[in-house]
Design a protein around this motif. Structure first.
Motif, mmCIF file in Angstrom:
data_model
loop_
_atom_site.group_PDB
_atom_site.id
_atom_site.type_symbol
_atom_site.label_atom_id
_atom_site.label_comp_id
_atom_site.label_asym_id
_atom_site.label_seq_id
_atom_site.Cartn_x
_atom_site.Cartn_y
_atom_site.Cartn_z
ATOM 1 N N TYR A 1030 0.672 -0.721 0.254
ATOM 2 C CA TYR A 1030 0.059 0.169 0.062
ATOM 3 C C TYR A 1030 0.754 0.681 0.022
ATOM 4 O O TYR A 1030 1.730 1.587 1.017
ATOM 5 C CB TYR A 1030 -0.571 -0.122 1.615
ATOM 6 N N ASP A 1032 0.967 5.997 -2.022
ATOM 7 C CA ASP A 1032 0.240 6.269 -3.233
ATOM 8 C C ASP A 1032 1.264 6.675 -4.040
ATOM 9 O O ASP A 1032 0.344 7.003 -4.839
ATOM 10 C CB ASP A 1032 0.292 7.338 -2.214
ATOM 11 N N ASN A 1057 -9.353 -3.288 -7.788
ATOM 12 C CA ASN A 1057 -10.190 -2.374 -7.463
ATOM 13 C C ASN A 1057 -8.161 -1.286 -6.209
ATOM 14 O O ASN A 1057 -7.957 -1.802 -6.062
ATOM 15 C CB ASN A 1057 -10.787 -1.980 -6.001
ATOM 16 N N SER A 1058 -8.893 -0.297 -7.436
ATOM 17 C CA SER A 1058 -7.962 0.573 -7.036
ATOM 18 C C SER A 1058 -8.087 2.132 -5.852
ATOM 19 O O SER A 1058 -7.192 2.400 -5.566
ATOM 20 C CB SER A 1058 -6.721 1.659 -8.435
ATOM 21 N N SER A 1059 -9.173 2.559 -6.523
ATOM 22 C CA SER A 1059 -10.072 3.450 -5.212
ATOM 23 C C SER A 1059 -11.579 2.923 -6.030
ATOM 24 O O SER A 1059 -11.501 2.167 -6.659
ATOM 25 C CB SER A 1059 -10.137 5.083 -6.936
ATOM 26 N N SER A 1060 -12.279 4.108 -5.700
ATOM 27 C CA SER A 1060 -13.700 4.035 -5.939
ATOM 28 C C SER A 1060 -14.334 4.046 -7.360
ATOM 29 O O SER A 1060 -15.130 3.325 -7.062
ATOM 30 C CB SER A 1060 -14.039 4.908 -5.028
ATOM 31 N N GLN A 1061 -12.625 4.825 -8.456
ATOM 32 C CA GLN A 1061 -13.593 4.451 -9.375
ATOM 33 C C GLN A 1061 -12.755 3.646 -10.457
ATOM 34 O O GLN A 1061 -12.757 3.483 -11.895
ATOM 35 C CB GLN A 1061 -13.676 6.309 -10.141
ATOM 36 N N ASP A 1062 -11.032 3.598 -9.961
ATOM 37 C CA ASP A 1062 -10.596 2.636 -10.440
ATOM 38 C C ASP A 1062 -10.114 1.558 -10.407
ATOM 39 O O ASP A 1062 -10.463 0.975 -9.372
ATOM 40 C CB ASP A 1062 -9.408 3.569 -10.271
ATOM 41 N N SER A 1081 -10.005 6.439 -14.601
ATOM 42 C CA SER A 1081 -10.743 7.348 -13.461
ATOM 43 C C SER A 1081 -12.649 7.593 -14.333
ATOM 44 O O SER A 1081 -12.993 6.649 -14.793
ATOM 45 C CB SER A 1081 -10.697 8.907 -14.301
ATOM 46 N N ARG A 1133 -2.975 4.237 -10.358
ATOM 47 C CA ARG A 1133 -2.631 4.358 -8.617
ATOM 48 C C ARG A 1133 -2.740 3.195 -8.359
ATOM 49 O O ARG A 1133 -2.762 1.557 -8.807
ATOM 50 C CB ARG A 1133 -4.513 5.190 -7.928
ATOM 51 N N ARG A 1136 -5.875 -1.506 -4.219
ATOM 52 C CA ARG A 1136 -5.904 -1.589 -2.864
ATOM 53 C C ARG A 1136 -6.994 -3.140 -2.161
ATOM 54 O O ARG A 1136 -6.704 -3.477 -1.888
ATOM 55 C CB ARG A 1136 -7.103 -0.200 -2.391
#
Length: 1233
Positions: A1030, A1032, A1057-1062, A1081, A1133, A1136
């Motif tokens: 983990y 940034d 899953n990298s973020s809520s969108q990626d 994105s 990114r 996660r």
């Protein structure tokens, strides 16, 4: 048969006393000169220049000064007649007086009659005596075995090359007296007991015999209760029948107790000794002994009325016998100290004599031996142009093929050929103008037995008769007109024969012949020897030098021996062993070695002592990353209930492991740790009766000792595991069951004291009370750790070495070990004898040399490697010597072999200490490491000896430098004291070598999620500066590889899953095409579709996704490749989480037309198949590889993922493509969503 390992001292004394009664040769010094007083007429020779016998006693200086033949060649001999049979113990030789004539080597022959000679042998080979180096010095030889004979013949083999053959000789010994009886095939001796029944617990029967017949009863006795003892000649071998009080076993139906000897119908003396104490029997013929245990219920042998010698007479029918009588001579016949022949000679009342005489008649039969398979032949004249033909003779051989007879027929009637072809007798009449006539008869005639052949042609009909006396097959006849020829060639044809009077389409005959008749007239073969009749080449006349090379049987481990005239062969099929003499085990010595060879878990045979006597043992090898367990099952590993057992009527169960106790003990002793789980479930049934009572249950271990302790406790401590841990149900007792509760409880634990294992029996005595019940279970024997395979030492000075007791390997020797070094040369191993020696060394950086001498001169084998062997890597060496060949193997290089001579010395006799890593001279010492040293299957503990030896250290580091390549797919080699291990933490594979795919089966509505959490380390390598995935920082690389099988479409395979969108998703669309989707994105979506086929087709597919910077490569099934470059504006990114299978909807509103949305929302669209070998690698400041391990997972639904069962909708075409055994390993960071 049972082996008789030893006899009590009293029994041995008893036997030796009886035995010496049978040998009337005096016990004082037997070395009187026997030839010095002989008259000149006692000497004879093959030739003599004077035409009269030349006296040739030692130190004779008169006349010619000894014997010298007219021609010096290999056909010459000097013979003396000692007047009577004497015991000969030594010989001596000189050269001819005042000359340059002497013999440098010679052999000896002996005879009772001056005919049918026997060659002197030592070590089962014709012995060559060293002769003289000048004319006057005396060379004396003590015979290893004394000989009893009247005639002695000296046969020169080599002589002074500057002179001729010349000899003066002496023979040393003493007089020999014996009692002899002659049996004519219709006679017998009956020894009648003083009482009706003779019952004996001990018997000693000794005798000598000689015969020309291969069959006949030597002695017999029987009792009314079924007891019987019979010694019988059968096809030239001695068969002993012995039974003690078994009414069912009659002589006519009983199998032989023992069969011994071979070629005993040679008209030479053979000794027999039978020793019995109870059921234990020693049976000796000449120098070969067989031990066995007699059948029957009693220890006494009960014989009624009498013993018969020479036959089995029918009661009440004088002159009638049940079996063929013995035809030959018996000498010094003793039964339990009674001289039977002496009683008969003195006409004692105990003896009934039937047509027996007391001097040995000697048939004047002259055998001949065809020695060479290419040049031996015998030419005899016949009477030509007779209308018809008559030839007969007897032969014996071990060869399947060979010419027996060839003759050119008169009057143009062709040629006659008689030959052995494949052990079948073949007679061919080759006609010039007519078709060839052929007769075939017999089979397996190369059995070493005498066979009689007769060819008769009269009145246009030829008849071939085989073994007419043995009533073998009916006569074969054919019609042909022939006329006898003038020359008959037996055994072969002369090399220089220009006239085609002798035809030989196959090789010459090797074997013996006798009783040759031509035109019904016997041929005098002595005249042939003297040169007055016929001609010959490479023949031994007046002896049959056939040898049974299968007695003793040098084929080890029950290999089956067969032979030709010159050698023997071993059939090793179904023995578990291989090699020229079935010496080498085809199995490894432990599960550790199987693992080292690259094997995985399964059933294997292990041979703990390699080429030693113990048989292979079937075990289960559970080869894991941690330990290599070796398990041996027994016949009762299930939970077994016990009722109604009491001290007066105990319950006993004996465990059968399907092997001998010696095999199990060897397996246990060679292991680092062994254990057996024992469980006792009880309800009102006490176990050990602690604290102070006598145990109610106990078990028996390897030494047949009673052990009153239970699993988890220590030897000698009468407790259970709970007693040591102070956790028993009742603190007053040391076992749960000893509390004697009415409820079920148990005591379970592991027995791990190796000296007591394995458990062979359990005894239970407390289940006879009201409401009392018990159940027990003893698990398989389990061991791990090979104490020998990694047993290594390091030599760090050239003068250092390890010494061990003498290496005893007379007939077979094998030496194997691993070494590594940087030295240019050095001796691995050396052992010396008086003349013999054995040595193994690295003689140069690329050469291994094996040198050995068994007394015939040194033999040296060299294996050369193209690459250096002093590269500090482990290399394997195996050297072997047998009676068939000597060989040297290094790694997988071509093996160097050398055939062993069948004649001469063959026993390897060593007497010094065995030096390992050096020599007795402390020169040419070895610098480096040696491990896993085996000598004839025996394991040498190098480390233990090194602990007390200067210049040598136990152990040798650096296994990974040699074996690190065995760790595959990113596995890391980890150095251990005893070997190495593969750490598969950073590999998508598992198993001992990181070669086993990690896979799982998914059903609908199941998935696996892996959360990358900070700061949890992904790798166990704490030396890395950062181990948390983990971060940034944007990853510079992504490497993803997975294999999948499914029949479901649409299906989600992978979701990162990298973020809520990626995110990154890999899925199958409805039409079976594969889609890789990058959502970088909310606005940027990159979709890559591969639609060359329907990938939901129940076949295995392999996908690789590699991104380095902005360059993307997608590879499908090693053939389809897609390349793409992302724009500079794209940002990546950190990942996660990773999901395999179904995911929840993280997107809110979605386009129903999107395949991903369908896959997410429809259970029926979720993958139902197998995902195997998932690799995910990202690179930021460091690179980290993550193995996805599927064990101890929990599902939110009751419909769980099955790891070892495929869904029913998947067919077998891919079920066999993936191994789902043990596919799941522990990972506590995983959970279901």
């Amino acid at each position: 048969m049972d082996s008789l390992l030893g006899l009590p001292g009293v029994w041995t004394l008893l036997f030796s006393g009886f035995w010496h009664l049978g040998l009337t040769a005096t016990t004082y010094t037997c070395d009187d000169p026997l030839a010095s007083l002989l008259s000149p007429m006692a000497f004879s020779s093959s030739s003599d220049p004077t035409g009269t016998p030349s006296p040739a006693q030692l130190n004779w200086k008169v006349g010619t000064g000894g014997w010298s033949p007219a021609d010096s060649n290999a056909q010459q001999w000097l013979q003396m007649d000692l007047g009577n049979r004497v015991e000969i113990t030594a010989v001596a030789t000189q050269g001819r007086y005042g000359s340059s004539d002497w013999v440098t080597s010679y052999s000896l022959m002996f005879s009772d009659t001056g005919r049918n000679w026997k060659q002197y042998k030592q070590e089962d080979s014709i012995w060559t005596f060293a002769g003289n180096m000048n004319a006057d010095s005396v060379v004396h030889h003590k015979l290893l075995h004394s000989v009893r004979a009247r005639f002695v013949r000296f046969v020169p083999l080599e002589w002074n090359p500057s002179g001729k053959i010349g000899m003066r000789v002496e023979v040393y010994g003493c007089s020999y007296k014996s009692d002899v009886a002659d049996f004519d095939g219709r006679s017998s001796l009956l020894y009648r007991f003083n009482q009706k029944l003779m019952s004996t617990l001990k018997d000693v029967i000794s005798l000598k015999f000689k015969s020309l017949q291969g069959d006949g009863v030597l002695f017999h006795g029987e009792g009314q209760r079924g007891d019987h003892i019979t010694l019988e000649l059968q096809k030239g071998r001695l068969t002993l029948y012995l039974n003690l009080e078994d009414s069912k076993a009659r002589l006519s139906s009983s199998p032989p107790s023992a069969i011994l000897g071979s070629l005993l119908d040679d008209q030479h003396w053979h000794s027999v000794l039978i020793e019995r104490v109870g059921k234990q029997v020693n049976f000796t013929v000449d120098k070969h002994t067989q031990h066995f245990r007699a059948k029957g219920e009693a220890d006494a042998l009960d014989i009624d009325y009498e013993l018969s010698f020479g036959g089995i007479p029918v009661p009440g029918k004088p002159g009638t016998f049940l079996k063929k009588n013995f035809h030959g001579c018996l000498e010094n016949l003793y039964y339990n100290g009674v001289n039977i022949i002496d009683l008969a000679k003195r006409r004692k009342h105990q003896i009934y004599t039937g047509n027996v005489t007391f001097s040995c008649s000697e048939p004047q039969i002259v055998p001949i031996t065809f020695v060479n398979s290419s040049s031996s032949y015998l030419l005899l004249p016949g009477t030509p142009q007779i209308d018809g033909l008559s030839v007969s003779f007897q032969f014996r051989t071990w060869n399947k093929d060979g010419l027996l007879l060839s003759t050119k027929l008169s009057e143009g009637s062709g040629a006659l050929l008689l030959s052995l072809e494949g052990g079948i007798l073949r007679l061919v009449i080759q006609k010039m103008t007519e078709h060839t006539a052929e007769i075939l008869t017999g089979s397996s005639l190369n059995d070493g037995l005498w066979h009689s052949v007769s060819i008769n042609a009269r009145r246009n009909r030829i008849t071939l008769t085989l073994d007419n006396e043995a009533a073998s097959p009916a006569q074969d006849t054919t019609s042909v007109q022939i006329y006898s020829g003038s020359n008959y060639y037996f055994g072969g044809c002369p090399d220089n024969l220009t006239d085609p009077q002798c035809l030989n389409p196959i090789k010459a005959f090797q074997g013996c012949m006798r009783r040759i008749f031509i035109d019904n007239q016997p041929k005098d073969l002595i005249s042939v020897q003297q040169g007055s009749l016929g001609n010959f080449s490479d023949l031994h006349i007046d002896l049959c030098s056939i040898k049974d090379r299968c007695l003793p049987n040098y084929c080890e481990h029950e290999g089956r021996c067969s032979q030709s005239w010159t050698t023997f062969y071993c059939n090793c099929s179904d023995t578990g062993y291989t090699g020229a003499t079935c010496h080498n085990s085809i199995y490894e010595q432990s599960c550790e070695v199987y693992r080292h060879r690259g094997n995985t878990a399964g059933f294997f045979y292990v041979d703990s002592d390699g080429s030693g006597p113990l048989r292979p043992l079937r075990v289960y090898c559970n080869i894991t990353e941690d330990k290599i367990w070796m398990s041996v099952q027994h016949n009762n590993t299930e939970l077994t209930r016990v009722h109604d057992a009491s001290p007066q009527k105990p319950y006993t169960m004996t465990l059968d492991y399907g092997s001998s106790l010696e095999q199990l003990e060897a397996l246990i002793d060679d292991s680092e740790h062994c254990e057996q789980e024992v469980a006792y479930h009880c309800k009102r049934s006490r176990l050990l009766n602690t604290p102070d009572g006598a145990p109610f249950t106990w078990w028996i271990g390897r030494a047949n000792e009673k052990h009153p302790y239970w699993g988890g406790s220590l030897p000698g401590v009468q407790q259970c595991e709970c007693g040591l841990e102070e956790s028993c149900l009742d603190i007053r007792h040391f076992c749960n069951c000893d509390a004697d509760k009415d409820e079920w409880t148990n005591d379970t634990g592991f027995l791990s004291f190796k000296d007591h294992l394995p458990v062979t029996q359990i005894v239970i005595t407390d289940t006879n009370r009201s409401n009392s019940e018990a159940a027990w279970r003893i698990g398989p024997l389990r061991c791990y750790g090979d104490r020998h395979f990694w047993n290594a030492v390091s030599f760090y000075t050239e003068a250092s070495y390890l010494h061990f007791p003498t290496f005893h390997a007379e007939f077979s020797a094998d030496i194997s070990f691993f070494f590594k070094t940087t030295a240019l040369s050095g001796v691995f191993l050396e052992n010396l004898g008086i003349k013999d020696f054995i040595r193994l060394e690295i003689s140069s950086p690329s050469e291994i040399t094996f040198a050995i001498d068994v007394g015939n001169g040194p033999v040296e084998l060299v294996v050369r490697s193209l690459s250096p062997l002093n590269d500090n890597q482990w290399h394997y060496v195996r050297a072997e010597r047998s009676l068939k060949e000597t060989s040297l193997q290094v790694d997988s290089l071509p093996r160097s072999t050398r055939e062993t001579s069948e004649e001469g010395h063959f026993r390897l006799q060593l007497n010094s200490q065995l030096f390992v890593g050096g020599t007795s001279s402390r020169q040419k010492g070895f610098l480096g490491c040696i491990r896993s040293l085996l000598l004839n299957g025996q394991k040498v503990d190098l480390e233990e000896r090194a602990k007390v030896t200067s210049g040598v250290r136990p152990g040798c580091p650096g296994h990974c430098s040699s074996y690190g390549s065995n760790c595959h797919n990113g596995g890391k080699c980890v150095e251990k004291h005893s070997g190495y291990a593969c750490d598969c933490t950073h590999s998508p594979y598992e198993g001992p070598f990181c070669q086993k795919e990690i896979s799982a089966v998914f059903e609908a509505s199941t998935s696996v999620t892996y959360m990358f959490q900070e700061p949890y380390p992904v790798t166990k390598n704490t030396s890395l500066s950062s181990s948390a995935i983990y971060t940034d920082m944007a990853p510079s690389k992504e490497n993803i590889a997975l294999s999948f099988v499914t029949a479901q479409a649409p299906s989600l395979l992978l979701f990162l899953n990298s973020s809520s969108q990626d995110f990154l998703a890999v899925l199958l669309c409805k039409n079976g095409s594969l889609q890789v989707r990058y959502q970088l994105s909310k606005e940027q979506t990159h979709v890559f579709t591969i639609d060359v086929e329907n990938f939901a087709n129940r076949r295995m597919h392999h996908l690789q996704i590699n991104r380095e910077g902005r360059e993307l490569t997608i590879q499908m099934d090693q053939q389809l490749r897609l390349n793409y470059n992302f724009s500079p504006e794209v940002e990546f990114r950190t990942v996660r989480s990773l999901i395999l299978g179904r995911i929840t909807d993280p997107f809110g509103k979605t386009d129903e037309r999107e395949p991903l949305t369908n896959a997410v929302r429809s259970d029926s669209a979720v993958i139902g198949g197998v995902i195997a070998v998932v690799i995910f690698v990202t690179f930021c400041t460091i690179g980290i590889m993550i193995r996805f391990l599927y064990q101890h997972k929990q599902s939110h639904r009751t419909n769980q993922m099955k790891e070892k069962e495929y869904p029913e909708n998947l067919d077998s075409s891919f079920r066999n493509d993936i191994d789902l055994q043990n596919t799941v390993s522990e990972c506590k960071r995983e959970y279901f969503i």
